[in-house]
Motif scaffolding. Structure first.
Motif, PDB file in Angstrom:
ATOM      1  N   PHE A  38      59.180  35.896  -0.805  1.00  8.77           N
ATOM      2  CA  PHE A  38      59.458  34.753  -1.672  1.00  8.77           C
ATOM      3  C   PHE A  38      59.120  35.152  -3.106  1.00  8.77           C
ATOM      4  O   PHE A  38      58.070  35.750  -3.367  1.00  8.77           O
ATOM      5  CB  PHE A  38      58.616  33.542  -1.265  1.00  8.77           C
ATOM      6  CG  PHE A  38      59.012  32.954   0.067  1.00  8.77           C
ATOM      7  CD1 PHE A  38      59.853  31.851   0.132  1.00  8.77           C
ATOM      8  CD2 PHE A  38      58.547  33.512   1.247  1.00  8.77           C
ATOM      9  CE1 PHE A  38      60.218  31.311   1.356  1.00  8.77           C
ATOM     10  CE2 PHE A  38      58.913  32.979   2.481  1.00  8.77           C
ATOM     11  CZ  PHE A  38      59.751  31.873   2.533  1.00  8.77           C
ATOM     12  N   ILE A  39      60.005  34.822  -4.037  1.00  5.43           N
ATOM     13  CA  ILE A  39      59.766  35.073  -5.452  1.00  5.43           C
ATOM     14  C   ILE A  39      59.842  33.746  -6.190  1.00  5.43           C
ATOM     15  O   ILE A  39      60.894  33.082  -6.197  1.00  5.43           O
ATOM     16  CB  ILE A  39      60.782  36.071  -6.035  1.00  5.43           C
ATOM     17  CG1 ILE A  39      60.631  37.440  -5.359  1.00  5.43           C
ATOM     18  CG2 ILE A  39      60.601  36.206  -7.543  1.00  5.43           C
ATOM     19  CD1 ILE A  39      61.598  38.500  -5.865  1.00  5.43           C
ATOM     20  N   ASP A  40      58.717  33.351  -6.765  1.00  3.64           N
ATOM     21  CA  ASP A  40      58.678  32.146  -7.584  1.00  3.64           C
ATOM     22  C   ASP A  40      59.192  32.467  -8.978  1.00  3.64           C
ATOM     23  O   ASP A  40      58.893  33.531  -9.539  1.00  3.64           O
ATOM     24  CB  ASP A  40      57.253  31.597  -7.675  1.00  3.64           C
ATOM     25  CG  ASP A  40      56.814  30.897  -6.395  1.00  3.64           C
ATOM     26  OD1 ASP A  40      57.696  30.471  -5.621  1.00  3.64           O
ATOM     27  OD2 ASP A  40      55.596  30.786  -6.168  1.00  3.64           O
ATOM     28  N   LEU A  41      59.923  31.525  -9.559  1.00  4.41           N
ATOM     29  CA  LEU A  41      60.516  31.725 -10.868  1.00  4.41           C
ATOM     30  C   LEU A  41      59.605  31.171 -11.966  1.00  4.41           C
ATOM     31  O   LEU A  41      58.703  30.373 -11.710  1.00  4.41           O
ATOM     32  CB  LEU A  41      61.890  31.060 -10.929  1.00  4.41           C
ATOM     33  CG  LEU A  41      62.855  31.437  -9.795  1.00  4.41           C
ATOM     34  CD1 LEU A  41      64.222  30.813 -10.018  1.00  4.41           C
ATOM     35  CD2 LEU A  41      62.960  32.950  -9.632  1.00  4.41           C
ATOM     36  N   GLN A  42      59.845  31.601 -13.172  1.00  3.12           N
ATOM     37  CA  GLN A  42      59.038  31.179 -14.305  1.00  3.12           C
ATOM     38  C   GLN A  42      59.105  29.664 -14.497  1.00  3.12           C
ATOM     39  O   GLN A  42      60.118  29.025 -14.172  1.00  3.12           O
ATOM     40  CB  GLN A  42      59.519  31.884 -15.578  1.00  3.12           C
ATOM     41  CG  GLN A  42      59.344  33.394 -15.554  1.00  3.12           C
ATOM     42  CD  GLN A  42      59.961  34.072 -16.759  1.00  3.12           C
ATOM     43  OE1 GLN A  42      60.412  33.405 -17.694  1.00  3.12           O
ATOM     44  NE2 GLN A  42      59.994  35.399 -16.745  1.00  3.12           N
ATOM     45  N   LEU A  43      58.024  29.085 -15.014  1.00  3.28           N
ATOM     46  CA  LEU A  43      57.921  27.656 -15.329  1.00  3.28           C
ATOM     47  C   LEU A  43      58.113  26.779 -14.096  1.00  3.28           C
ATOM     48  O   LEU A  43      58.557  25.634 -14.203  1.00  3.28           O
ATOM     49  CB  LEU A  43      58.949  27.274 -16.406  1.00  3.28           C
ATOM     50  CG  LEU A  43      58.887  28.091 -17.713  1.00  3.28           C
ATOM     51  CD1 LEU A  43      59.999  27.664 -18.652  1.00  3.28           C
ATOM     52  CD2 LEU A  43      57.518  27.943 -18.366  1.00  3.28           C
ATOM     53  N   ASP A  44      57.787  27.356 -12.905  1.00  2.00           N
ATOM     54  CA  ASP A  44      57.932  26.613 -11.650  1.00  2.00           C
ATOM     55  C   ASP A  44      59.337  26.046 -11.471  1.00  2.00           C
ATOM     56  O   ASP A  44      59.530  24.953 -10.923  1.00  2.00           O
ATOM     57  CB  ASP A  44      56.907  25.472 -11.578  1.00  2.00           C
ATOM     58  CG  ASP A  44      55.481  25.973 -11.494  1.00  2.00           C
ATOM     59  OD1 ASP A  44      55.271  27.025 -10.869  1.00  2.00           O
ATOM     60  OD2 ASP A  44      54.587  25.315 -12.059  1.00  2.00           O
ATOM     61  N   SER A  45      60.339  26.805 -11.928  1.00  2.00           N
ATOM     62  CA  SER A  45      61.711  26.300 -11.901  1.00  2.00           C
ATOM     63  C   SER A  45      62.405  26.480 -10.560  1.00  2.00           C
ATOM     64  O   SER A  45      63.471  25.893 -10.320  1.00  2.00           O
ATOM     65  CB  SER A  45      62.539  26.976 -12.993  1.00  2.00           C
ATOM     66  OG  SER A  45      62.494  28.394 -12.856  1.00  2.00           O
ATOM     67  N   GLY A  46      61.820  27.278  -9.655  1.00  2.00           N
ATOM     68  CA  GLY A  46      62.441  27.463  -8.358  1.00  2.00           C
ATOM     69  C   GLY A  46      61.825  28.620  -7.594  1.00  2.00           C
ATOM     70  O   GLY A  46      60.897  29.276  -8.069  1.00  2.00           O
TER      71      GLY A  46
END
Length: 261
Positions: free
Chosen positions: A130-138
């Motif tokens: 799982f890779i979380d995106l910047q600014l909790d965007s996805g």
């Protein structure tokens, strides 16, 4: 398809990007490390509720190498970039030059590249990445597929697809094989003939094959032995897809697909 000129540009871009990866293997048993796998996208879940599903997953892949490069397939396009990853789960991806083919309307290739470029954190759950995106965007979810080795594998030809729509399929794939040896030797079976040449590769997955010397037996009608040898001699770059080896030919003229014996 990535030409020799594009591959050269990618090499320069990768050198400019510069940073090497620092990837710590997972301490949990049975959990794969970030490197050593081809990661197939399952979905991208955006925080606004948008769900982007990969169809099929093998058309959206990321492969992280030990030297800090990342090889990306975004549907009908390909890219090479650089990444850094730390033991505490931080990850940063800088995508370099990308091919610009027009993918089908249903493609999520552009969104996939944008998401990778916004990578922030990574973790594993039930062997998935799982890779979380910047600014909790996805969040992006991937499943792993083992990466085969170019060297030390006996590769059997499945087909040669030329860009003029010519499709060459061997009646007996085991009669059309290539084996890349660690010393740079290439051993070839081209139907009723045998051949030998030299090959070289580089970090950006370019592949160069020297002229292949073969025996000169007259093979049966319907043989594609000469086409096979010619295609190998025109190799430009390579990548792996679904455990198969795909060799792109020079000038974007076609591709070969081979499977491990």
């Amino acid at each position: 398809m990535i030409s020799s000129r594009t591959a050269a540009v990618m090499t320069v871009a990768a050198a400019l990007l510069g940073a090497a990866a620092c990837v710590a293997p997972s301490s949990e048993p049975g959990v794969p490390p970030l490197t050593g796998s081809v990661w197939e996208l399952q979905q991208i879940q955006m925080s606004d509720g948008t769900l982007l599903s990969a169809d099929p997953p093998e058309h959206y892949t990321a492969e992280f190498s030990e030297d800090g490069q990342v090889f990306i397939r975004a549907d009908c396009n390909r890219a090479i970039g650089q990444f850094t990853a730390t033991a505490d789960g931080q990850v940063s991806i800088d995508i370099g030059p990308t091919t610009l083919a027009a993918c089908p309307e249903s493609s999520i290739g552009t969104q996939f590249l944008q998401a990778l470029d916004n990578a922030s954190l990574y973790f594993f759950d039930n062997d998935d990445l799982f890779i979380d995106l910047q600014l909790d965007s996805g969040t992006m979810q991937f499943s792993s597929a083992p990466t085969p080795a170019l060297v030390g594998t006996l590769w059997k030809l499945q087909q040669i697809q030329m860009n003029d729509d010519t499709l060459l399929v061997p009646d007996q794939p085991e009669h059309y094989t290539a084996e890349f040896l660690a010393d740079g030797t290439l051993l070839v079976r081209a139907d009723c003939n045998r051949g030998r040449g030299q090959f070289s590769t580089s970090d950006d997955r370019s592949l160069e094959v020297s002229p292949i010397a073969t025996t000169l037996a007259a093979c049966p009608e319907g043989s594609i032995g000469n086409d096979f040898v010619q295609a190998l001699g025109n190799a430009d770059s390579y990548f792996f897809q679904d455990g198969n080896l795909v060799i792109e030919l020079i000038y974007g003229s076609g591709s070969m697909q081979m499977t491990a014996d």
